[in-house]
Design a protein around this motif. Structure first.
Motif: not given
Length: 113
Positions: A75-81, A94-108
Motif C-alpha cells: 500500500t502506498l501512502s496515497d492509498g493505492r494498493s 528513495d523518498n519517492a512514495e512511502a510504502h507498506q507491505s503485508a502478506t496473508r500467505t507469506g512471501a519470499r
C-alpha cells in the motif's frame, strides 16, 4: 545507483545468516549482503515474510523488489494498493512514495537497494 568496486562473486543464500525483524504482526527474515565501497553500498537481500506479516512502518527507502514466492500486498501512502505474485516486481526511488507491505500467505522476495 553506481555499481563499482564489486568483484564477481556468487551468493549461496541458504548459507547467509538470517536476521529477524518483527512486524506489527508476523516476522520478516532477512538474508543480507552488502557490496561496493562504504560511501556507495548496495544492499542485496533475500527476504521471507511469515504468513500474516504486516510491516510496522512506512518505508521511504528505494528498492527493486522481485516476488519469488507467495503474495505481497503493498500500500502506498496515497492509498493505492498493489498485489505482487511470483514473477512480478516493483521499483521505487528513495523518498519517492512511502510504502507498506503485508502478506496473508507469506512471501519470499529478492531486493536490491
Amino acid at each position: 545507483m553506481n555499481m563499482r568496486d564489486i568483484p564477481f562473486c556468487i551468493t549461496e543464500w541458504d548459507s547467509v545468516e538470517a536476521t529477524e525483524h518483527k512486524g506489527t504482526t508476523g516476522t520478516a527474515y532477512w538474508r543480507t549482503r552488502t557490496f561496493g565501497p562504504p560511501e556507495n553500498p548496495i544492499r542485496v537481500r533475500m527476504v521471507s515474510y511469515s504468513p500474516g506479516y504486516a510491516a510496522d512502518h512506512w518505508c521511504r527507502k528505494g528498492h527493486i523488489l522481485l516476488c519469488l514466492d507467495g503474495e505481497l500486498h503493498t500500500t502506498l501512502s496515497d492509498g493505492r494498493s498493489f498485489t505482487l505474485k511470483p514473477g512480478m516486481s516493483y521499483q521505487v526511488a528513495d523518498n519517492a512514495e512511502a510504502h507498506q507491505s503485508a502478506t496473508r500467505t507469506g512471501a519470499r522476495l529478492f531486493l536490491v537497494d
